[in-house]
Design an enzyme around this catalytic site. Sequence first.
Site, mmCIF file in Angstrom:
data_model
loop_
_atom_site.group_PDB
_atom_site.id
_atom_site.type_symbol
_atom_site.label_atom_id
_atom_site.label_comp_id
_atom_site.label_asym_id
_atom_site.label_seq_id
_atom_site.Cartn_x
_atom_site.Cartn_y
_atom_site.Cartn_z
ATOM 1 N N HIS A 78 0.833 -1.206 0.000
ATOM 2 C CA HIS A 78 0.000 0.000 0.000
ATOM 3 C C HIS A 78 0.863 1.249 0.000
ATOM 4 O O HIS A 78 1.955 1.268 0.570
ATOM 5 C CB HIS A 78 -0.968 0.012 1.187
ATOM 6 C CG HIS A 78 -0.313 0.091 2.542
ATOM 7 N ND1 HIS A 78 -0.045 1.294 3.172
ATOM 8 C CD2 HIS A 78 0.104 -0.878 3.394
ATOM 9 C CE1 HIS A 78 0.507 1.048 4.348
ATOM 10 N NE2 HIS A 78 0.610 -0.251 4.511
ATOM 11 N N ASP A 80 -0.376 4.472 0.895
ATOM 12 C CA ASP A 80 -0.746 5.527 1.837
ATOM 13 C C ASP A 80 0.078 5.394 3.119
ATOM 14 O O ASP A 80 0.658 4.331 3.401
ATOM 15 C CB ASP A 80 -2.236 5.465 2.171
ATOM 16 C CG ASP A 80 -2.620 4.229 2.980
ATOM 17 O OD1 ASP A 80 -2.220 3.110 2.583
ATOM 18 O OD2 ASP A 80 -3.311 4.383 4.005
ATOM 19 N N ASP A 141 6.338 2.003 6.088
ATOM 20 C CA ASP A 141 5.053 1.310 6.091
ATOM 21 C C ASP A 141 4.110 2.064 5.160
ATOM 22 O O ASP A 141 3.484 3.033 5.584
ATOM 23 C CB ASP A 141 4.508 1.261 7.514
ATOM 24 C CG ASP A 141 3.166 0.561 7.639
ATOM 25 O OD1 ASP A 141 2.767 -0.108 6.676
ATOM 26 O OD2 ASP A 141 2.529 0.699 8.693
ATOM 27 N N GLU A 175 -4.858 1.656 3.113
ATOM 28 C CA GLU A 175 -4.695 0.499 3.994
ATOM 29 C C GLU A 175 -4.633 0.920 5.450
ATOM 30 O O GLU A 175 -5.147 0.232 6.335
ATOM 31 C CB GLU A 175 -3.422 -0.273 3.613
ATOM 32 C CG GLU A 175 -3.249 -1.603 4.335
ATOM 33 C CD GLU A 175 -2.498 -1.504 5.656
ATOM 34 O OE1 GLU A 175 -2.431 -2.523 6.377
ATOM 35 O OE2 GLU A 175 -1.976 -0.419 5.977
ATOM 36 N N GLU A 176 -4.010 2.078 5.699
ATOM 37 C CA GLU A 176 -3.808 2.519 7.081
ATOM 38 C C GLU A 176 -5.106 2.890 7.795
ATOM 39 O O GLU A 176 -5.129 2.990 9.020
ATOM 40 C CB GLU A 176 -2.839 3.708 7.120
ATOM 41 C CG GLU A 176 -1.415 3.380 6.681
ATOM 42 C CD GLU A 176 -0.682 2.470 7.642
ATOM 43 O OE1 GLU A 176 -1.273 2.084 8.656
ATOM 44 O OE2 GLU A 176 0.485 2.146 7.374
ATOM 45 N N ASP A 198 4.403 -6.250 3.810
ATOM 46 C CA ASP A 198 3.975 -5.205 4.736
ATOM 47 C C ASP A 198 4.321 -5.542 6.185
ATOM 48 O O ASP A 198 3.749 -4.979 7.109
ATOM 49 C CB ASP A 198 2.460 -4.979 4.582
ATOM 50 C CG ASP A 198 1.985 -3.673 5.202
ATOM 51 O OD1 ASP A 198 2.824 -2.791 5.464
ATOM 52 O OD2 ASP A 198 0.768 -3.541 5.437
ATOM 53 N N HIS A 384 4.653 4.466 12.100
ATOM 54 C CA HIS A 384 3.643 5.473 12.469
ATOM 55 C C HIS A 384 4.172 6.543 13.421
ATOM 56 O O HIS A 384 3.384 7.179 14.116
ATOM 57 C CB HIS A 384 2.393 4.827 13.095
ATOM 58 C CG HIS A 384 1.717 3.834 12.218
ATOM 59 N ND1 HIS A 384 0.528 3.222 12.570
ATOM 60 C CD2 HIS A 384 2.029 3.342 11.000
ATOM 61 C CE1 HIS A 384 0.155 2.384 11.614
ATOM 62 N NE2 HIS A 384 1.065 2.448 10.648
#
EC number: 3.4.11.4
Length: 414
Positions: A78, A80, A141, A175-176, A198, A384
């Site tokens: 992903h 995003d 990520d 996805e997040e 991932d 994150h």
Amino acid sequence: MQNIIDRFISYVTVDTESDPNSNTCPSTEKQWNLANQLVEELKQIGLDDVTIDENAYIMATLPSNVKHDVPTIGFIAHFDTSPDFSGANVKPQIVKNYDGGDIILNQEQNIVLSPSYFKDLLQYKGQTLITTDGTTLLGADDKAGITEIVSAMEYLIQHPEIKHGTIKIGFTPDEEIGRGAHLFDVEKFGADWAYTMDGSQIGELEYENFNAGYAKLTFSGKSVHPGYAKGKMINSILLANKFLSKLPKDEVPQKTTGYEGFFHVHHITGSIEESVVELIIRDHSMKKYLQRKKLIEKIAKKINKKYSKKFGGDILKYEIGNQYFNMREKIEPVMHIVDIAEQAMKDLGIKPLIKAIRGGTDGSQLSYKGLPCPNIFAGGHNFHGKYEYVPVESMQKATEVIVKIAELTATRYE
């Protein structure tokens, strides 16, 4: 290795933060910037059938170069980044030959990435690390996963002597915020199985994740002047507190690990007349997951029974729902797809770390949509947040794993 560094940096410097409060797909307009960039790059390296749909889902094909029938496999990531921390104006820092000491991310703000707190750093001594500058997340990520998939496809195109079947790749938005697989067209993708790139540290191979649910609890109350409230006031805030006190106090994220499930209260708003509690429910065991949902319902019904006469009806309205399920149920009947990934790692001298994900993955939702999809490491750590980093050598190894999986799959079906 420089090619991987350059490619990764070209991705992470594009802001692709998703937005859970948006109803569009992708949830933010800026995700299109990297999506369109990726489409052009996939065409440039020589992939076939490069497409992007109206929701920014990207797909492409590397045709088979063998004459025998081989199952079509896929690799998915992903683009995003998490809304938990800023993904704008990412300024990656490259730390060559890491010496095992503290890394100053931002001298002005005294932000330090230290192995005294992040012990995983020590296993990468002597390697090249890419970090943040302490003011944003990095975006490994899952832009590390995208880097590895594109680099692996480029390598296979440049080395036709490596035999492989048809390979599909897919890149997704959002996805997040839990929507990465929602509009993924499994039939169009056309793979027999796939792998999400991932995971975190080198060696991770995962085919189990949480069963996940949510609960929204709305408590009503009655507001009366506090000086004359005896026998009349009902304080919804205290009702919410009473409810939460009935949940197992040690079954929370900060006190659980491994296969231990939990309840996690993530939002509370309140006044005397109305309080809202939002929480998530997690457990790898379906039996225990269902028990957790029943416990919430049981507590809610007891509170309603106790206050129904005084309030004149249900004082607590509740909504309990499912978010995703443990993909193990869908992977176990086709465990050879995990075996192939495990063998690829072993062939490359990587120790497989097979463990359950304490979270969710696009692979879970895709598995339930008919595309079995284990998860493989992408190499990053501390996702994150400002302490996020990725060893370049881990991205290189993940790239090699993709190539080896393609080769082993072709060999297995000769």
